[in-house]
Design a protein around this motif. Structure first.
Motif, PDB file in Angstrom:
ATOM      1  N   ASP A  67       8.499  41.311  46.936  1.00 50.29           N
ATOM      2  CA  ASP A  67       9.358  40.455  47.748  1.00 50.29           C
ATOM      3  C   ASP A  67       9.020  40.538  49.235  1.00 50.29           C
ATOM      4  O   ASP A  67       8.861  39.517  49.900  1.00 50.29           O
ATOM      5  N   PHE A  70       5.535  39.160  50.173  1.00 44.53           N
ATOM      6  CA  PHE A  70       5.580  37.704  50.127  1.00 44.53           C
ATOM      7  C   PHE A  70       6.286  37.146  51.355  1.00 44.53           C
ATOM      8  O   PHE A  70       5.832  36.161  51.954  1.00 44.53           O
ATOM      9  N   ALA A  74       4.729  34.566  54.034  1.00 46.04           N
ATOM     10  CA  ALA A  74       5.355  33.275  54.341  1.00 46.04           C
ATOM     11  C   ALA A  74       5.698  33.176  55.826  1.00 46.04           C
ATOM     12  O   ALA A  74       5.441  32.143  56.462  1.00 46.04           O
ATOM     13  N   ARG A 114       2.999  35.851  44.941  1.00 42.79           N
ATOM     14  CA  ARG A 114       3.913  35.081  44.111  1.00 42.79           C
ATOM     15  C   ARG A 114       3.357  33.720  43.741  1.00 42.79           C
ATOM     16  O   ARG A 114       2.700  33.090  44.559  1.00 42.79           O
ATOM     17  N   PRO A 115       3.687  33.217  42.577  1.00 41.01           N
ATOM     18  CA  PRO A 115       3.337  31.830  42.253  1.00 41.01           C
ATOM     19  C   PRO A 115       4.262  30.833  42.944  1.00 41.01           C
ATOM     20  O   PRO A 115       4.010  29.641  42.906  1.00 41.01           O
ATOM     21  N   THR A 116       5.304  31.300  43.605  1.00 46.04           N
ATOM     22  CA  THR A 116       6.221  30.396  44.299  1.00 46.04           C
ATOM     23  C   THR A 116       5.646  29.924  45.632  1.00 46.04           C
ATOM     24  O   THR A 116       6.372  29.405  46.469  1.00 46.04           O
ATOM     25  N   ILE A 117       4.347  30.079  45.804  1.00 41.97           N
ATOM     26  CA  ILE A 117       3.675  29.584  47.002  1.00 41.97           C
ATOM     27  C   ILE A 117       3.647  28.062  47.008  1.00 41.97           C
ATOM     28  O   ILE A 117       3.526  27.447  48.067  1.00 41.97           O
ATOM     29  N   TRP A 118       3.779  27.411  45.859  1.00 47.56           N
ATOM     30  CA  TRP A 118       3.629  25.963  45.777  1.00 47.56           C
ATOM     31  C   TRP A 118       4.610  25.198  46.664  1.00 47.56           C
ATOM     32  O   TRP A 118       4.194  24.256  47.344  1.00 47.56           O
ATOM     33  N   PRO A 119       5.888  25.548  46.718  1.00 51.22           N
ATOM     34  CA  PRO A 119       6.759  24.823  47.654  1.00 51.22           C
ATOM     35  C   PRO A 119       6.350  25.013  49.119  1.00 51.22           C
ATOM     36  O   PRO A 119       6.437  24.073  49.907  1.00 51.22           O
ATOM     37  N   LEU A 120       5.891  26.206  49.473  1.00 49.86           N
ATOM     38  CA  LEU A 120       5.434  26.437  50.842  1.00 49.86           C
ATOM     39  C   LEU A 120       4.185  25.610  51.143  1.00 49.86           C
ATOM     40  O   LEU A 120       4.082  24.984  52.202  1.00 49.86           O
TER      41      LEU A 120
END
Length: 170
Positions: A67, A70, A74, A114-120
């Motif tokens: 966390d 990441f 970000a 993280r794979p949640t990089i896509w929204p960024l």
């Protein structure tokens, strides 16, 4: 984090906790830089203190998860973006290079955590496209950024494919 376990052994948590503390402090520093470039020093101080004193941020700073790294990635990417493309004061080439390192390095760090990089990535791509259409960024710079983003997306997809291939979907 895994490197500290390799260097100091898995029995010692002191080195990992020190690393997480340094990552947390660097994240607060990136929050400060982002708001310093965007809104000035009073807002930057207020936001940095506010972020640093929240319970969630404090708890994540001492958990051995991805966390906080990441969040550092970000915030570095956002601070680098603001330094490169924001409406702040004129900076020298040296500062632009540092902002470019923050931008690209932050995206790479966030993508590796993280794979949640896509929204960024989608938000950054949309912001750069809007600035290009408003003629605040030249088409040449847009092409360079688009190429780098495509490369980054390829790296992220490769890492995701390798993880899926090794561990399966379940």
């Amino acid at each position: 984090i895994a490197i500290t376990f390799k260097m100091f052994g898995s029995h010692s948590l002191l080195s990992v906790n020190i690393l997480m503390l340094l990552i947390s402090l660097a994240t607060v520093a990136m929050v400060y830089r982002l708001f310093l470039l965007h809104s000035g020093q009073p807002t930057a101080v207020a936001m940095s203190v506010g972020v640093g004193l929240t319970k969630a941020f404090f708890c994540y700073g001492f958990e051995l998860w991805s966390d906080m790294p990441f969040a550092l990635g970000a915030m570095s990417a956002l601070a680098g973006y603001e330094g490169l493309f924001g409406n702040s004061f004129t900076r020298s080439n040296r500062h632009r290079r540092i902002d470019a390192v923050f931008f690209i390095g932050g995206l790479l760090l966030a993508a590796s955590m993280r794979p949640t990089i896509w929204p960024l990535l989608a938000a950054v791509a949309l912001a750069i496209a809007v600035q290009t259409l408003r003629r605040q960024i030249s088409w040449r710079v847009f092409a360079i950024i688009a190429s780098a983003s495509t490369l980054l997306a390829g790296i992220v997809l490769t890492i995701a494919w390798m993880r899926t291939g090794m561990h399966g979907f379940g």
